[in-house]
Design an enzyme around this catalytic site. Structure first.
Site, short mmCIF file in Angstrom:
data_model
loop_
_atom_site.label_atom_id
_atom_site.label_comp_id
_atom_site.label_asym_id
_atom_site.label_seq_id
_atom_site.Cartn_x
_atom_site.Cartn_y
_atom_site.Cartn_z
N SER A 29 -11.70 -0.81 2.03
CA SER A 29 -10.98 -1.21 3.24
C SER A 29 -10.37 0.02 3.91
O SER A 29 -9.54 0.71 3.31
CB SER A 29 -9.87 -2.21 2.89
N GLU A 51 -5.92 3.43 5.81
CA GLU A 51 -5.47 3.56 4.43
C GLU A 51 -5.79 4.91 3.80
O GLU A 51 -4.97 5.46 3.07
CB GLU A 51 -6.11 2.45 3.56
N ARG A 107 0.82 -1.21 0.00
CA ARG A 107 0.00 0.00 0.00
C ARG A 107 0.86 1.26 0.00
O ARG A 107 0.55 2.26 0.65
CB ARG A 107 -0.95 0.01 1.21
#
Length: 352
Positions: free
Chosen positions: A239, A338, A162
């Site tokens: 998410s 995130e 990520r």
């Protein structure tokens, strides 16, 4: 101070936001003049793709730039691969489906991710055992500090879990297009979760014994639809927390305490990835939070907004911190969010 640009539609979390200005880039020829103007007037700016991974303030004292460049170009192909340049404003899922239909493989596991192509390298989007770096060849971008157009190789992009150079250097790059290297021979990756079982059911229903890449893609679409709500029905940004990566010794210790702990081995590393959704679920937080921001009843990793265009950044922060504190108290692990957090002055914070 005038905030005349309503950019509320540009975030899937359904937060109301008004900015100073919205500029949609339809042509690469518009890029240099835009940044020359911004520099000359010392105007802050924020680059927003389809808004599936951002948390917006109520007012944004900045110019919002949306790279809506579209189009695809096959650069070359051989017996094994096709090399495609895809513009930043193309819808990611549409690109995945069209590629699989044409017999170009490698993207199946990334189906139904709510993104534009240009945003995909920033987070190095990933799902079900595949990351975009696995199929990416290069990125063409405008380097804002030097006002130059550059092509970055996969190595130049500095991909991690990520993570990428584009995330590390926020506000310094405007991604214009991404070049992909896709396989012409079927690739099957069904090792993650229920993908193999669901893909097998799809093939069997069609009287086939062999699973195809299209079966894999359809399986992942079914699984994602069963767990993650459509943003049109229940706003969310996918998410919300990263799966934490810990040392093997920590994972082993946790496994002794919690035998059902969900873990994934990290390739080329002794580290272990834990399932953040499982940690949240086992902390008793599935379907809970701080209203109007609640975890989704089918997937605790997803934060949902039950008051579209009324909820605020603070509401999200309240729910986020409750989840982080509760999980940390139970497992001694602090979950990392995130989404990119955009402040009212246009500055960006990656984590909290």
């Amino acid at each position: 101070m005038t905030f005349s640009a309503d950019i509320s539609p540009l975030n899937t979390m359904a937060l109301t936001c008004h900015a100073k200005e919205l500029v949609c880039l339809h042509s690469i020829d518009d890029v240099l003049p835009l940044f020359e103007r911004l520099n000359q007037n010392n105007m802050p700016f924020v680059i927003v793709s389809n808004g599936s991974n951002i948390i917006l303030p109520k007012t944004l004292d900045a110019t919002v730039i949306s790279p809506t460049l579209t189009g695809q170009n096959m650069l070359f192909e051989d017996d094994d691969f096709v090399h495609l340049e895809v513009m930043a404003g193309e819808v990611w899922h549409d690109f995945v489906v069209a590629s699989v239909e044409k017999g170009w493989y490698g993207l199946e596991n990334l189906a139904l991710i709510p993104s534009w192509v240009g945003a995909s390298p920033v987070q190095n989007i990933g799902a079900y055992g595949v990351q975009v770096e696995d199929v990416l060849e290069s990125v063409t971008a405008f380097h804002i500090p030097t006002m130059t157009f550059q092509t970055l190789s996969k190595a130049d992009c500095q991909f991690g879990y990520r993570d990428s150079i584009f995330k590390q250097q926020v506000g310094k790059w405007l991604i214009l297009s991404v070049t992909f290297k896709l396989h012409k021979k079927p690739l099957i990756n069904t090792k993650y979760g229920d993908v193999a079982k669901t893909a097998r059911e799809i093939a069997t229903a069609d009287n086939r014994h062999i699973i195809t890449p299209k079966d894999t893609m359809q399986a992942i679409i079914q699984i994602r639809q069963s767990k993650i709500p459509d943003v049109k029905d229940l706003p969310n940004c996918g998410s919300f927390f990263k799966n934490p990566i810990v040392k093997k010794a920590i994972a082993t210790d946790l496994k002794h305490q919690f035998p059902n702990l969900v873990t994934f081995a990290m390739p080329h590393s002794d580290d272990v990835k834990l399932a953040a959704g499982w940690l949240i679920d086992q902390s008793g937080l599935k379907g809970k939070g701080v209203f109007p921001i609640l975890t989704h009843i089918n997937q605790a990793l997803v934060l949902t907004n039950h008051a579209p265009f009324s909820a605020s950044q603070q509401d999200i922060k309240n729910a986020m911190q409750l989840i982080q504190d509760t999980v940390e108290q139970k497992f001694s692990i602090r979950l990392e969010p995130e989404p990119v957090w955009i402040e009212a002055d246009g500055s960006i914070r990656q984590t909290h």
